[in-house]
Design an enzyme around this catalytic site. Sequence first.
Site, PDB file in Angstrom:
ATOM      1  N   LYS A 111      34.170  43.906  55.283  1.00  9.78           N
ATOM      2  CA  LYS A 111      34.119  42.866  54.250  1.00  9.78           C
ATOM      3  C   LYS A 111      32.799  42.094  54.383  1.00  9.78           C
ATOM      4  O   LYS A 111      32.339  41.871  55.506  1.00  9.78           O
ATOM      5  CB  LYS A 111      35.280  41.883  54.440  1.00  9.78           C
ATOM      6  CG  LYS A 111      36.631  42.384  54.004  1.00  9.78           C
ATOM      7  CD  LYS A 111      37.685  41.306  54.160  1.00  9.78           C
ATOM      8  CE  LYS A 111      39.077  41.847  53.859  1.00  9.78           C
ATOM      9  NZ  LYS A 111      39.269  42.222  52.452  1.00  9.78           N
TER      10      LYS A 111
ATOM     11  N   ARG B 166      48.299  48.731  52.597  1.00  8.16           N
ATOM     12  CA  ARG B 166      49.200  49.731  52.018  1.00  8.16           C
ATOM     13  C   ARG B 166      49.507  50.843  53.020  1.00  8.16           C
ATOM     14  O   ARG B 166      50.568  51.457  52.966  1.00  8.16           O
ATOM     15  CB  ARG B 166      48.607  50.263  50.702  1.00  8.16           C
ATOM     16  CG  ARG B 166      47.296  50.966  50.845  1.00  8.16           C
ATOM     17  CD  ARG B 166      46.563  51.130  49.504  1.00  8.16           C
ATOM     18  NE  ARG B 166      45.950  49.890  49.049  1.00  8.16           N
ATOM     19  CZ  ARG B 166      45.292  49.751  47.911  1.00  8.16           C
ATOM     20  NH1 ARG B 166      45.191  50.767  47.069  1.00  8.16           N
ATOM     21  NH2 ARG B 166      44.753  48.596  47.568  1.00  8.16           N
TER      22      ARG B 166
HETATM   23  N1  BES Z   1      43.828  41.702  52.563  1.00  5.14           N
HETATM   24  C1  BES Z   1      43.095  42.223  51.485  1.00  5.14           C
HETATM   25  C2  BES Z   1      43.466  41.637  50.140  1.00  5.14           C
HETATM   26  C3  BES Z   1      43.171  40.174  49.919  1.00  5.14           C
HETATM   27  C4  BES Z   1      41.976  39.794  49.355  1.00  5.14           C
HETATM   28  C5  BES Z   1      44.090  39.210  50.237  1.00  5.14           C
HETATM   29  C6  BES Z   1      41.724  38.461  49.117  1.00  5.14           C
HETATM   30  C7  BES Z   1      43.851  37.882  50.006  1.00  5.14           C
HETATM   31  C8  BES Z   1      42.647  37.511  49.445  1.00  5.14           C
HETATM   32  C9  BES Z   1      43.292  43.733  51.410  1.00  5.14           C
HETATM   33  O1  BES Z   1      43.533  44.383  52.589  1.00  5.14           O
HETATM   34  C10 BES Z   1      42.069  44.301  50.792  1.00  5.14           C
HETATM   35  O2  BES Z   1      41.031  44.158  51.372  1.00  5.14           O
HETATM   36  N2  BES Z   1      42.194  44.930  49.642  1.00  5.14           N
HETATM   37  C11 BES Z   1      41.077  45.468  48.941  1.00  5.14           C
HETATM   38  C12 BES Z   1      41.534  46.759  48.303  1.00  5.14           C
HETATM   39  C13 BES Z   1      40.411  47.581  47.755  1.00  5.14           C
HETATM   40  C14 BES Z   1      39.558  48.120  48.880  1.00  5.14           C
HETATM   41  C15 BES Z   1      40.997  48.709  46.945  1.00  5.14           C
HETATM   42  C16 BES Z   1      40.636  44.474  47.890  1.00  5.14           C
HETATM   43  O3  BES Z   1      41.487  43.788  47.304  1.00  5.14           O
HETATM   44  O4  BES Z   1      39.449  44.350  47.671  1.00  5.14           O
HETATM   45 ZN    ZN Z   2      41.729  44.936  53.608  1.00  4.45          ZN
END
Ligand code: BES
Ligand code: ZN
Length: 468
Positions: free
Chosen positions: A243, A317
């Site tokens: 991230k 997931r």
């Molecule tokens: N934990 C995150 C989702 C999230 C983002 C929760 C912001 C709370 C606030 C999750 O694991 C994630 O990173 N999801 C990605 C999925 C993508 C790579 C398809 C996302 O939402 O960007």
């Molecule tokens: Zn994530």
Amino acid sequence: MIINLIEKNIKKTNSDLEIVIVDSIKNLKEKEILENLSFEAKDESVVLLAESKKIFVGCEADDYDSLAIAIATAVKKFASTKFQSAKVLVEKENIKALTQGAILGSYKFDKYKSEKKKEKTKELNFCLEKVTKSIKKAFDESLEIANAVNRTRDMVNSTPEDFYPEVMANKAKDIAKESNLECVIHGEKYLEKNGMNAMLNVGRASRHESKLIHLSYKPKNAKKKVVLVGKGLTYDSGGLSLKPGDFMVTMKSDKSGGCAVLGMMSVVSKLELPIEVHGIVGAVENMIGGDAYKPDDVLKAKNGTTIEVRNTDAEGRLVLADCLCYAQDEIKDIDYIFDYATLTGACVVGVGQFTSGIMGNNNSLANEIVQNAQNAGEYATALHFNRFLKKTIKSEIADICNIASTRYGGSITAGIFLEKFISKENKDKWIHHDIAGPAYVEKPWGYNPFGGSGAGVRMTLEFLKNIK
Ligand code: BES
Ligand code: ZN
Ligand code: ZN
């Protein structure tokens, strides 16, 4: 703060202060002075008249939100004074909103402050003309539920250094001891032996061992069986699909779904629900390192489904996939299976930071959840699957891909991914809650202070209380 339920005329009740909830200032004898102080019968408008020892607080409507925001605002004002007790006139229909608003609104988290404010516990007296058995019960339940929400918040707010999978498992053990629940904790050996490779791989680069937590409450008079499954990412760095720095901050809150499940399990026996309830949490830390799982890996989940990893940040997931399989393998004749996860940023973009996305195959069950959320003071909305989005998680080399081929509809495609791990007989019994928006509060709203909000807890307990 202690709340007392008092069957007494408010005028005859002794308290240092009186809280007056105002839906219109028209008929108040203090009208003029309140107007001069720019007081309005609106959300978060509050005035303390020290001479008459009254706190006036605005209330926009006769609903849960308005009442909870009003009492939370008043309680904060009360807390800022030296007065020790306050009284407020309560109507029986408002017990839930006022009790929960007061408890949720006065939540403080000072674990990491070097100087802790030592204050004497203040008293809030709820005055009613008559306290019947059912009013007392509604009050006690509201209190228990709000305390479960605050307990969830405490866990979410704890730092990743203090709250890693093993700590989460120990919390589960504490809850089990307190409430007489069964508690089983599995480590990585179990995951390996039982083919839970999706979950296992997410935690591979972490110095903390992943834990699979399983709590169960089995009352003798159980009429239904409910399974609650939570995403417990004690930290989500994104893994090798790292991230960006400012998106990583707040990712201690990626355990919110799991914390909500533990919070709910902490109260099911106190509420004496006549339901068998299981709480399953996948507690894992998603990190980087030489041993990290990679984009391009193919992982085999517990049900044999192979998953092409194209983004290690879509890790929730993967963890849930195996936890959902575990739940259905271990627990037979399930009536409802619900999961809770801060699963996608897309859900926050789509429905805003106040609302949970509710998904599943059974639209009428999803609508029921949305209705219960509304009655419990939470915001939720149904997001529907469709055949075209279903096609977007196809993989060229494995059964499915952990991200969709389209950049649109990301919360729904994540829900569709999870559906692959729901067995035939449970297809219509399953609901996925994407709580990514409301689970963590960066700008306080309503009665929610900064930090974890406990999203999911109230709406689900409302649903469980209403199961026939
Ligand atoms: N934990 C995150 C989702 C999230 C983002 C929760 C912001 C709370 C606030 C999750 O694991 C994630 O990173 N999801 C990605 C999925 C993508 C790579 C398809 C996302 O939402 O960007
Ligand atoms: Zn994530
Ligand atoms: Zn995550």
